[in-house]
Write a protein that holds these residues in place. Structure first.
Motif: not given
Length: 373
Positions: A219-228, A270-281
């Motif tokens: 949860n904390a990591q996703s929050t930081s990734q979204i902020e980034l 931005v694309e890299k961060v987006r892929n880290e958040l969602a889009g793949s297993t």
């Protein structure tokens, strides 16, 4: 000539001279036999009495004169104690604790009450029957107070038997309490143990998840990734705005090349961060979903554990409220005067029955004689 309806004088004379064998047999002989037994063979017996009441925890019955604050009477348990006092278990306990056989055989001359004797054979069943005639219990329905009466050949024996019975009755009440408490609390404790094991298992699975995924808190990591990603998107928007302004005002400005390169780098980031958040297993989304499922499962398990803790405390309170107590109101006394045999009463009852039997037999005999040819 004599009149036919005149009384037969010869019959009266014969009847007056007849020996009173019926009176001797049915009146004199029973009274004489009772007197011989009472004055020669019957042994003195002493009665020791004790009173007690069985109560259980809970609201007191204010209407009872003997109410104890925080406690109420238990009539069912009083009946249980009464049944025990007249049981074979009580006879076996007395035989081992106070040598009941010796106490009931102290007057061998009293053949009607002694053990073994006419009515009690030398066996366990005979001892049990003798004990039943020795011990009596009376329960007052209005107050719930029970009175224990024990009759023996010596005052010390009567008090010893009564004391032993009361002690064993208290032990019986304690065993009943332990059984009820064990049955009530053990189930609640088993539920608590199951819920605690469930919480520990979920916590172990969450720890394994963190170790396997190398994520302390998704949860904390996703929050930081979204902020980034938000910051990068804002920077990309600012660069796009600046590029658009330069193209409009100075399309040949050499700074456009560096801005375009900066824009491409921001877009890739931005694309890299987006892929880290969602889009793949391998993205954070399925990991976050699995972690949230574990968190929800842990929360539900903690709620169940909290409820089971409350149930355990309630079970303990209810077990205390239902706990039985045997309260001795008066201890067994040491009688200084024999209560049996009641010579006058026994002779009076014997005489009454003997006279009644004599009158009935006399009338039956007279009616039989009238119908004889």
């Amino acid at each position: 000539m004599r009149r036919l309806d005149a009384p037969d004088a010869s019959a009266d004379v014969s009847a007056s001279r007849r020996p009173p064998w019926l009176f001797l047999l049915l009146v004199v002989l029973p009274i004489l036999a009772a007197a011989v037994y009472l004055f020669i063979f019957a042994a003195d017996r002493y009665t020791s009495e004790a009173s007690y009441v069985v109560r259980k925890g809970g609201d007191a019955i204010l209407s009872s004169a003997f109410a104890v604050p925080g406690m109420s009477r238990s009539d069912e348990s009083s009946e249980v104690i009464k049944v025990y006092f007249q049981s074979r278990d009580a006879a076996e306990h007395l035989a081992q604790d106070v040598d009941l056989e010796a106490m009931l055989s102290r007057a061998p001359s009293d053949f009607l009450t002694v053990y073994p004797g006419i009515f009690y054979d030398e066996s366990r069943e005979g001892l049990f029957a003798a004990m039943q005639d020795t011990v009596s219990i009376d329960i007052n329905d209005s107050t719930g107070i029970s009175t224990l009466s024990v009759t023996a050949y010596t005052p010390e024996d009567a008090r010893a038997i009564a004391t032993s019975l009361l002690d064993e009755a208290e032990q019986l009440v304690n065993r009943m309490n332990d059984r009820a408490t064990s049955d009530t609390i053990q189930f609640a404790q088993s539920v608590v143990a199951e819920d605690e094991a469930r919480v520990r298992d979920i916590q172990t699975r969450m720890t394994d998840f963190r170790n396997d995924e190398s994520i302390l808190d998704p949860n904390a990591q996703s929050t930081s990734q979204i902020e980034l990603m938000t910051n990068l998107s804002q920077q990309l928007t600012e660069v796009d705005t600046e590029i658009a302004q330069l193209k409009a005002s100075a399309p040949k400005n050499p700074r456009l090349n560096s801005l375009n390169e900066q824009r491409d780098a921001l877009a890739r980031q931005v694309e890299k961060v987006r892929n880290e958040l969602a889009g793949s297993t391998d993205s954070l989304a399925p990991k976050l979903s699995a972690y949230e499922n574990l968190s929800l499962e842990r929360e539900l398990a903690i709620q169940a554990l909290t409820t089971s803790y409350r149930s355990l405390e309630t079970a303990r309170q209810e077990a205390f409220a239902e706990r039985l107590y045997l309260q001795t109101i008066s201890s067994p006394n040491l009688p200084d005067r024999a209560s049996h045999p009641r010579v006058g009463l026994v002779l009076l009852i014997t005489a009454a029955f003997a006279v009644a039997a004599h009158q009935i037999a006399k009338k039956l005999l007279a009616n039989t004689m009238e119908h004889m040819p």
